[in-house]
Design an enzyme around this catalytic site. Structure first.
Site, PDB file in Angstrom:
ATOM      1  N   ARG A 135      -2.083  -5.483  19.009  1.00  0.00           N
ATOM      2  CA  ARG A 135      -3.259  -4.743  18.533  1.00  0.00           C
ATOM      3  C   ARG A 135      -4.381  -4.835  19.566  1.00  0.00           C
ATOM      4  NH1 ARG A 135      -6.646  -5.690  12.924  1.00  0.00           N
ATOM      5  NH2 ARG A 135      -8.409  -4.336  13.416  1.00  0.00           N
ATOM      6  N   HIS A 172      -6.235   7.650   6.168  1.00  0.00           N
ATOM      7  CA  HIS A 172      -7.379   7.464   7.065  1.00  0.00           C
ATOM      8  C   HIS A 172      -7.962   8.798   7.526  1.00  0.00           C
ATOM      9  CE1 HIS A 172      -6.341   3.000   8.212  1.00  0.00           C
ATOM     10  NE2 HIS A 172      -6.409   3.210   6.908  1.00  0.00           N
ATOM     11  N   TYR A 187     -13.032   6.514   8.142  1.00  0.00           N
ATOM     12  CA  TYR A 187     -12.436   6.716   9.466  1.00  0.00           C
ATOM     13  C   TYR A 187     -12.828   8.049  10.106  1.00  0.00           C
ATOM     14  CZ  TYR A 187      -9.657   2.509   9.021  1.00  0.00           C
ATOM     15  OH  TYR A 187      -9.273   1.196   8.919  1.00  0.00           O
TER      16      TYR A 187
HETATM   17  P1  NAD Z   1      -0.295  -9.950  10.688  1.00  0.00           P
HETATM   18  O1  NAD Z   1      -0.567  -9.963  12.128  1.00  0.00           O
HETATM   19  O2  NAD Z   1      -0.674 -11.138   9.888  1.00  0.00           O
HETATM   20  O3  NAD Z   1       1.248  -9.621  10.470  1.00  0.00           O
HETATM   21  C1  NAD Z   1       1.925  -9.886   9.277  1.00  0.00           C
HETATM   22  C2  NAD Z   1       3.246 -10.545   9.563  1.00  0.00           C
HETATM   23  O4  NAD Z   1       4.177  -9.621  10.131  1.00  0.00           O
HETATM   24  C3  NAD Z   1       3.160 -11.689  10.582  1.00  0.00           C
HETATM   25  O5  NAD Z   1       3.355 -12.922   9.927  1.00  0.00           O
HETATM   26  C4  NAD Z   1       4.249 -11.370  11.589  1.00  0.00           C
HETATM   27  O6  NAD Z   1       4.978 -12.495  12.007  1.00  0.00           O
HETATM   28  C5  NAD Z   1       5.115 -10.396  10.816  1.00  0.00           C
HETATM   29  N1  NAD Z   1       6.024  -9.570  11.617  1.00  0.00           N
HETATM   30  C6  NAD Z   1       5.897  -9.135  12.885  1.00  0.00           C
HETATM   31  N2  NAD Z   1       6.962  -8.396  13.232  1.00  0.00           N
HETATM   32  C7  NAD Z   1       7.770  -8.343  12.155  1.00  0.00           C
HETATM   33  C8  NAD Z   1       9.025  -7.729  11.897  1.00  0.00           C
HETATM   34  N3  NAD Z   1       9.652  -7.021  12.824  1.00  0.00           N
HETATM   35  N4  NAD Z   1       9.581  -7.891  10.666  1.00  0.00           N
HETATM   36  C9  NAD Z   1       8.968  -8.629   9.716  1.00  0.00           C
HETATM   37  N5  NAD Z   1       7.775  -9.230   9.907  1.00  0.00           N
HETATM   38  C10 NAD Z   1       7.189  -9.087  11.112  1.00  0.00           C
HETATM   39  O7  NAD Z   1      -0.935  -8.614  10.136  1.00  0.00           O
HETATM   40  P2  NAD Z   1      -1.981  -8.256   9.009  1.00  0.00           P
HETATM   41  O8  NAD Z   1      -3.313  -8.204   9.601  1.00  0.00           O
HETATM   42  O9  NAD Z   1      -1.741  -9.065   7.814  1.00  0.00           O
HETATM   43  O10 NAD Z   1      -1.531  -6.773   8.731  1.00  0.00           O
HETATM   44  C11 NAD Z   1      -0.206  -6.478   8.363  1.00  0.00           C
HETATM   45  C12 NAD Z   1       0.035  -5.005   8.362  1.00  0.00           C
HETATM   46  O11 NAD Z   1      -0.670  -4.382   7.305  1.00  0.00           O
HETATM   47  C13 NAD Z   1      -0.406  -4.291   9.634  1.00  0.00           C
HETATM   48  O12 NAD Z   1       0.506  -3.282   9.959  1.00  0.00           O
HETATM   49  C14 NAD Z   1      -1.737  -3.719   9.242  1.00  0.00           C
HETATM   50  O13 NAD Z   1      -2.111  -2.602   9.996  1.00  0.00           O
HETATM   51  C15 NAD Z   1      -1.465  -3.342   7.819  1.00  0.00           C
HETATM   52  N6  NAD Z   1      -2.649  -3.147   6.983  1.00  0.00           N
HETATM   53  C16 NAD Z   1      -2.673  -2.005   6.267  1.00  0.00           C
HETATM   54  C17 NAD Z   1      -3.757  -1.689   5.489  1.00  0.00           C
HETATM   55  C18 NAD Z   1      -3.745  -0.386   4.735  1.00  0.00           C
HETATM   56  O14 NAD Z   1      -4.777   0.061   4.298  1.00  0.00           O
HETATM   57  N7  NAD Z   1      -2.603   0.271   4.585  1.00  0.00           N
HETATM   58  C19 NAD Z   1      -4.827  -2.603   5.408  1.00  0.00           C
HETATM   59  C20 NAD Z   1      -4.770  -3.794   6.151  1.00  0.00           C
HETATM   60  C21 NAD Z   1      -3.656  -4.047   6.935  1.00  0.00           C
HETATM   61  C1  G6P Z   2      -8.720  -1.216   6.427  1.00  0.00           C
HETATM   62  C2  G6P Z   2      -7.683  -0.212   6.441  1.00  0.00           C
HETATM   63  C3  G6P Z   2      -6.505  -0.675   7.118  1.00  0.00           C
HETATM   64  C4  G6P Z   2      -6.985  -1.246   8.428  1.00  0.00           C
HETATM   65  C5  G6P Z   2      -7.636  -2.545   8.121  1.00  0.00           C
HETATM   66  C6  G6P Z   2      -8.127  -3.311   9.298  1.00  0.00           C
HETATM   67  O1  G6P Z   2      -9.817  -0.806   6.047  1.00  0.00           O
HETATM   68  O2  G6P Z   2      -7.484   0.496   5.281  1.00  0.00           O
HETATM   69  O3  G6P Z   2      -5.563   0.304   7.173  1.00  0.00           O
HETATM   70  O4  G6P Z   2      -6.063  -1.251   9.395  1.00  0.00           O
HETATM   71  O5  G6P Z   2      -8.606  -2.386   7.153  1.00  0.00           O
HETATM   72  O6  G6P Z   2      -8.700  -4.513   8.902  1.00  0.00           O
HETATM   73  P1  G6P Z   2      -8.892  -5.717   9.912  1.00  0.00           P
HETATM   74  O7  G6P Z   2      -9.602  -6.757   9.142  1.00  0.00           O
HETATM   75  O8  G6P Z   2      -7.511  -6.112  10.323  1.00  0.00           O
HETATM   76  O9  G6P Z   2      -9.674  -5.177  11.068  1.00  0.00           O
HETATM   77 MN    MN Z   3      -5.718   1.794   5.460  1.00  0.00          MN
END
Ligand code: NAD
Ligand code: G6P
Ligand code: MN
Ligand code: MN
Length: 434
Positions: A93, A199, A253
């Site tokens: 990232r 987004h 966004y």
């Molecule tokens: P993070 O960096 O904590 O990752 C979560 C876990 O994924 C880690 O423990 C990592 O080891 C694991 N991982 C990496 N590669 C993997 C694989 N191939 N298979 C299984 N696990 C794997 O991330 P986070 O900040 O908790 O975010 C997780 C995801 O959720 C990201 O893709 C982020 O963009 C997404 N997210 C989405 C929203 C939304 O609105 N949809 C909001 C926040 C985060």
């Molecule tokens: C949100 C979104 C996610 C985004 C995340 C980032 O608002 O809906 O899709 O990627 O927050 O949060 P962070 O704390 O990882 O910057």
């Molecule tokens: Mn989102």
């Protein structure tokens, strides 16, 4: 009894998810929760997994929390599979942010060049998961939270041919928590209609007499009150005249597109400062969170988790699961197949829209056509998404270049191609398709 699997279980968001299940324990007969990660994430998985067990115990529930790096073992006979993984970890990232910044362009997790590369890294993994699900849990529902959430949902349906999927984001949830307060109403008294892409959606609001409240909310947004902007987005205000003209509320966004110049300036300032990009800031927040999770006495979600942009995510994920399982027909905003809800886009493409969620999945509500300005944006962005997804599946360099050139946050020209080439090299380890 339900078996629920979360892939990317080592995420610092997992306590939020567990809290969401605990809140709904009367609706969900959970027996097993499987938190899955990979070898590199094992340490985080064990810390957050122990914390999850404490939370469940404190709530007097007898759920089995399994921690594993064996995805297939977890998927066997699952009822619901939620995904929240980050391919390449926060390091990737930070590259998604810093490399475009070094070219004087916006560096962001789901937008611009960074968002494109997050899709390139994540789509092969989600399609692998779908392949496993076809074999191991063909009746399960996939609840995708992995970003870019809309593009992953598109890949799951169009290339994975898996229709039992709901794509999620917390942004609409946050708007529906904050905005009613601005106009001194409760959510129950209001009707919300969202449509667009993940987004990149807009919404309108009505009160219980049928009076449209959208312009009133817009006006309150300029009194400096919290309109539900997630913590990760810098608040450059939208041009008031633009919102008044469109009579819709854009999502947070949209400011990357409507105020690109100012958002870029802010992003570059942080990039050049001690503070660093959002990914670098998140690295610090995450360290603090895991220090807290290590405390054997902590058995509830700490307030520090609200510093993450994804706050309230469980109100989307756990509610979607409870609604499908209980055929609740709750109204939620999800990424799903259009089916005519947005007539400006084809029926078979994924859109993010207000939908009714029940046992058959999401039934989108008709939003109706957009005006030319919004229609133009929407069609460019959706077609760009289609190109990104196709490039992610095929590894076609020309398509990747087309996506870069089409993306409104990447000025076209030699720099765009140089940026693409540099990011391909920097991401090589996570891009088997290219
Ligand atoms: P993070 O960096 O904590 O990752 C979560 C876990 O994924 C880690 O423990 C990592 O080891 C694991 N991982 C990496 N590669 C993997 C694989 N191939 N298979 C299984 N696990 C794997 O991330 P986070 O900040 O908790 O975010 C997780 C995801 O959720 C990201 O893709 C982020 O963009 C997404 N997210 C989405 C929203 C939304 O609105 N949809 C909001 C926040 C985060
Ligand atoms: C949100 C979104 C996610 C985004 C995340 C980032 O608002 O809906 O899709 O990627 O927050 O949060 P962070 O704390 O990882 O910057
Ligand atoms: Mn989102
Ligand atoms: Mn900032």
């Amino acid at each position: 009894a339900l078996k629920i699997v979360t892939i990317g279980g080592g995420s610092s968001y997992t306590p939020e998810l567990i809290e969401g299940y605990i809140k709904r324990s009367d609706q969900l007969p959970i027996k097993e929760i499987w938190l899955v990660d990979i070898l590199e994430g094992k340490e985080k998985l064990e810390i957050v997994g122990a914390m999850a067990r404490r939370m469940v115990k404190a709530a007097n529930l007898d759920w089995d929390i399994h921690l594993t790096i064996d995805r297939c073992k977890a998927l066997k006979d699952a009822d619901f599979v939620s995904t929240q993984f980050r391919v390449g970890f926060l390091q990737s990232r930070i590259k998604d942010e810093r490399i475009p910044n070094s070219y004087g362009m916006i560096g962001q997790e789901t937008n611009g060049a960074g968002g494109i590369f997050k899709a390139f890294r994540s789509i092969p993994v989600i399609l692998d998961i779908v392949k496993d699900m076809k074999e191991l849990c063909p009746d399960a529902w996939l609840i995708n939270f992995t970003n870019p959430s809309g593009m992953l949902t598109e890949a799951i349906v169009s290339y994975g041919h898996w229709n039992k999927v709901i794509g999620l984001c917390n942004v609409p949830v946050m708007a529906m928590i904050s905005e009613p307060k601005l106009i001194e109403k409760t959510l129950d008294e209001l009707t919300y209609k969202f449509a667009g892409l993940d987004h990149f959606h807009w919404h309108r609001v009505w009160d219980n007499t049928g009076k449209e409240m959208t312009l009133e909310i817009i006006s309150k947004m300029y009194d400096g009150e919290d309109a539900g902007l997630p913590k990760n987005i810098f608040n450059v205000p939208f041009f008031r005249e633009q919102l008044t003209q469109m009579k819709m509320i854009p999502c947070g966004y949209h400011r990357y597109y409507y105020r690109q110049e100012e958002m870029l300036k802010h992003g570059l300032e942080e990039y050049e400062s001690e503070k660093g990009t959002r990914g670098q800031q998140v690295m610090k927040i995450e360290k603090e969170l895991f220090e807290l999770y290590k405390d054997p006495k902590l058995d509830y979600k700490p307030k520090q988790l609200s510093e993450r942009g994804g706050a309230h995510y469980s109100d989307a994920a756990c509610e979607a699961i409870a609604s499908v399982y209980g055929n609740k027909k709750t109204q939620m905003v999800v990424s799903t197949v259009n089916n005519g809800a947005v007539p400006d886009l084809p029926n078979d493409q994924i859109v993010e829209v207000s939908s009714q969620i029940g046992a058959s999945g999401a039934v989108p509500m008709v939003f109706g056509p957009f005006s030319p300005a919004e229609r133009g944006w929407l069609q460019v962005m959706k077609n760009m998404e289609l190109i990104i997804v196709q490039a992610a599946v095929t590894g076609d360099y020309g398509l990747a270049l087309q996506a870069f050139i089409l993306n409104p946050l990447i000025p076209s020209g030699q720099k765009a191609k140089d940026l693409l080439d540099e990011m391909l090299v920097a991401n090589k380890k996570y891009l088997p398709q290219f």
